[in-house]
Design an enzyme around this catalytic site. Structure first.
Site, short mmCIF file in Angstrom:
data_model
loop_
_atom_site.label_atom_id
_atom_site.label_comp_id
_atom_site.label_asym_id
_atom_site.label_seq_id
_atom_site.Cartn_x
_atom_site.Cartn_y
_atom_site.Cartn_z
N ARG A 146 0.80 -1.22 0.00
CA ARG A 146 0.00 0.00 0.00
C ARG A 146 0.84 1.28 0.00
O ARG A 146 0.73 2.13 0.91
CB ARG A 146 -0.99 0.00 1.17
CG ARG A 146 -1.80 -1.28 1.25
CD ARG A 146 -2.86 -1.22 2.30
NE ARG A 146 -4.04 -0.49 1.87
CZ ARG A 146 -5.12 -0.31 2.62
NH1 ARG A 146 -5.16 -0.79 3.84
NH2 ARG A 146 -6.15 0.36 2.17
N ARG A 204 -13.94 -1.75 13.24
CA ARG A 204 -13.49 -0.54 12.53
C ARG A 204 -14.40 -0.23 11.36
O ARG A 204 -14.51 0.92 10.93
CB ARG A 204 -12.08 -0.78 11.92
CG ARG A 204 -10.96 -0.63 12.85
CD ARG A 204 -9.63 -0.36 12.16
NE ARG A 204 -9.28 -1.11 10.98
CZ ARG A 204 -9.38 -0.65 9.74
NH1 ARG A 204 -9.82 0.54 9.51
NH2 ARG A 204 -9.02 -1.40 8.72
N1 EPU Z 1 -1.24 1.76 -5.01
C1 EPU Z 1 0.06 2.09 -5.30
N2 EPU Z 1 0.48 3.37 -5.10
C2 EPU Z 1 -0.36 4.32 -4.63
C3 EPU Z 1 -1.70 3.98 -4.33
C4 EPU Z 1 -2.11 2.68 -4.55
O1 EPU Z 1 0.85 1.21 -5.72
O2 EPU Z 1 0.08 5.46 -4.44
C5 EPU Z 1 -1.72 0.38 -5.22
C6 EPU Z 1 -2.09 -0.27 -3.89
O3 EPU Z 1 -0.97 -0.88 -3.27
C7 EPU Z 1 -3.13 -1.27 -4.33
C8 EPU Z 1 -3.84 -0.56 -5.48
O4 EPU Z 1 -2.94 0.43 -5.94
O5 EPU Z 1 -2.52 -2.41 -4.81
C9 EPU Z 1 -5.17 0.08 -5.15
O6 EPU Z 1 -5.03 0.91 -4.02
P1 EPU Z 1 -6.00 2.14 -3.75
O7 EPU Z 1 -5.18 3.35 -3.60
O8 EPU Z 1 -7.11 2.14 -4.72
O9 EPU Z 1 -6.59 1.76 -2.32
P2 EPU Z 1 -6.75 2.69 -1.06
O10 EPU Z 1 -7.22 4.03 -1.46
O11 EPU Z 1 -5.57 2.57 -0.19
C10 EPU Z 1 -9.29 2.15 -0.72
C11 EPU Z 1 -10.09 1.55 0.40
C12 EPU Z 1 -9.78 0.07 0.51
C13 EPU Z 1 -10.09 -0.59 -0.83
C14 EPU Z 1 -9.34 0.09 -1.97
C15 EPU Z 1 -9.68 -0.46 -3.33
C16 EPU Z 1 -10.25 3.39 1.93
C17 EPU Z 1 -9.88 3.99 3.22
N3 EPU Z 1 -9.73 2.22 1.65
O12 EPU Z 1 -7.93 1.94 -0.34
O13 EPU Z 1 -10.66 -0.43 1.50
O14 EPU Z 1 -9.69 -1.95 -0.77
O15 EPU Z 1 -9.60 1.49 -1.94
O16 EPU Z 1 -11.03 -0.32 -3.57
O17 EPU Z 1 -11.04 3.95 1.18
C18 EPU Z 1 -11.41 -1.93 3.13
O18 EPU Z 1 -12.40 -1.19 3.25
O19 EPU Z 1 -11.33 -3.08 3.64
C19 EPU Z 1 -10.29 -1.46 2.32
C20 EPU Z 1 -9.08 -1.99 2.39
#
Ligand code: EPU
Length: 418
Positions: free
Chosen positions: A121, A396
């Site tokens: 992440r 959570r």
């Molecule tokens: N990624 C990168 N670089 C970045 C950002 C993301 O490599 O700068 C990669 C991540 O490692 C991952 C993918 O891109 O493999 C997608 O990540 P994304 O940024 O979309 O996820 P997030 O914003 O960290 C949100 C939700 C997650 C959900 C994901 C995907 C929140 C707080 N969290 O995470 O929710 O899985 O989008 O839909 O909104 C959950 O609710 O259980 C949860 C983990």
């Protein structure tokens, strides 16, 4: 220490009303500080992630009031100061304060965010967005100091459609001078919810929900009222509960379109679903067919429902396949399903589920939020009692999960162990 105890075998019938979306609310709350007045957000779920964000707001000297399902945030007296490590790391969404504070004050100091341990992440795409708008990023271990003389609209092509990077770039662009274009933006409904909120405050954001978002910066945002959309992941979890143990289990207050990737799969494997305008009625069938699932960004099958649906796949005849493409460590639930009697083999980013099988109640651990949901679902159909440890992860993200499931007939309780 808290545990959840579920004794399986009960039929679920009645109605479960879905709460506001966690992943929308956790972005709307930091977004609210971009205006200098009061923002009122309704349908906010009562979960510990919201408490953690309220703690950050209070630490920054914002006014925060909870009234029933609303949160009222007064940003007129905010003091922009370093957000300490302890509270930065309580949740992933703390990093929406990175962009909101940067967008508002052109400076932010905080730490790498927390969140479920389901993969690396990184936040490189968020930082790329900040830099494209003229910010400088100083990294010292896991501390970030981000500053800008001036934030100017820019062009940001995201390497992958990241939800967090899309929202963070929007938050920093709404008050920048000029126009920002985000290409390869994520299309999740939570992003549309955040953009609508900001537009109601006077922002100019077009294209949210598509892969190109255009933001024309404005000087000032004004007060507004807004509502969190229903939680499609909570809805999906209970729809799966209905497929496992439901007898006309009604899941209400949902936007059916938001769970279409799930319901179309469920219909494919043989689940009985009746769809209304804002509800679904789900009943268990005796036999289910195997299927293949691949996790993708919206409107594809959500990674957040991959672990919950795996419980259902243990009840399908044949070898089902789950291909997890978003997170590297989102199969930690599998060891516990196997302990309960499932037969699941993992090969790299794929899991192969051999079904159907009978599950037995065991002591298991919620390694992360959705792994916890998967184990609660397994407990509902297992023979005997399943004891789930580490349940803070579940609390959570699922509002009143014990009450919601008990009210429809589940034998489930939260116990405090000394
Ligand atoms: N990624 C990168 N670089 C970045 C950002 C993301 O490599 O700068 C990669 C991540 O490692 C991952 C993918 O891109 O493999 C997608 O990540 P994304 O940024 O979309 O996820 P997030 O914003 O960290 C949100 C939700 C997650 C959900 C994901 C995907 C929140 C707080 N969290 O995470 O929710 O899985 O989008 O839909 O909104 C959950 O609710 O259980 C949860 C983990």
């Amino acid at each position: 220490m808290k545990q959840i105890k579920v004794t399986g075998g009960n039929t679920l019938t009645g109605e479960i009303k879905i709460s506001g979306a966690k992943n929308s609310a956790v972005a709307l709350i930091p977004a609210a500080i971009l205006c200098d007045e009061t923002a009122t957000i309704f349908n906010v779920p009562n979960i510990s992630d919201i408490d953690a964000l309220s703690e950050i707001l209070e630490y920054l000297n914002a006014g925060v009031k909870r009234e029933e399902d609303a949160i009222i945030i007064d940003s007129s007296s905010i003091v922009n100061k370093e957000i300490p490590k302890g509270i930065s790391k309580k949740l992933r969404a703390s990093y929406y304060f990175m962009s909101a504070l940067l967008g508002k004050y052109k400076k932010v100091e905080m730490y790498f965010p927390g969140g479920c341990s389901i993969g690396a992440r990184p936040i490189d795409q968020t930082l790329k967005g900040f830099k494209a708008l003229g910010a400088s990023v100083l990294e010292d271990g896991d501390k970030y100091t981000i500053t800008a003389e001036e934030l100017k609209g820019g062009y940001v092509y995201l390497d992958m459609p990241s939800v967090g990077a899309t929202i963070n770039t929007i938050l920093v662009a709404v008050k920048a001078t000029g126009t920002t274009i985000i290409e390869n933006a994520a299309k999740e409904p939570e992003i549309v919810n955040v953009a609508t909120f900001l537009n109601n405050m006077g922002a100019k954001i077009r294209g949210a929900g598509t892969s190109q978002i255009k933001i024309v910066g404005v000087d000032k945002l004004h007060k507004c009222m807004h509502e969190v959309i229903p939680d499609r992941i909570e809805a999906g979890t209970y729809i799966i509960a209905g497929a496992l143990a439901g007898d006309k289990l009604k899941i209400s207050n949902i936007i059916p379109e938001h769970v279409e990737s799930l319901t179309s799969k469920l219909i494919e494997i043989g689940v009985d679903i009746e769809e209304g305008n804002d509800y679904m009625i789900v009943s268990k069938k005796d036999k289910y067919k195997k299927t293949k699932i691949k996790t993708l960004g919206y409107p594809g099958f959500p990674t957040d429902l991959q672990q919950p649906i795996t419980t259902l796949l243990t009840q399908c005849k044949g070898i089902s396949e789950v291909h997890e493409t978003v997170y590297e460590r989102r199969f930690q639930n599998v060891q516990y399903l196997n302990k309960m009697g499932a037969e699941i083999k993992i090969n790299d980013d794929k899991a192969f589920i051999y079904g159907p099988c009978e599950l037995k109640g065991k002591k298991v651990t919620a390694t992360d939020l959705r792994a916890g949901a998967c184990l609660v679902l397994a407990g509902l159909i297992a023979d005997g009692t399943t004891t789930i440890e580490n349940v803070d992860h579940i609390l959570r993200g699922y509002e009143n999960i014990i009450e919601k499931l008990s009210n429809v007939g589940a034998n489930i309780k939260l116990v405090d162990i000394l």
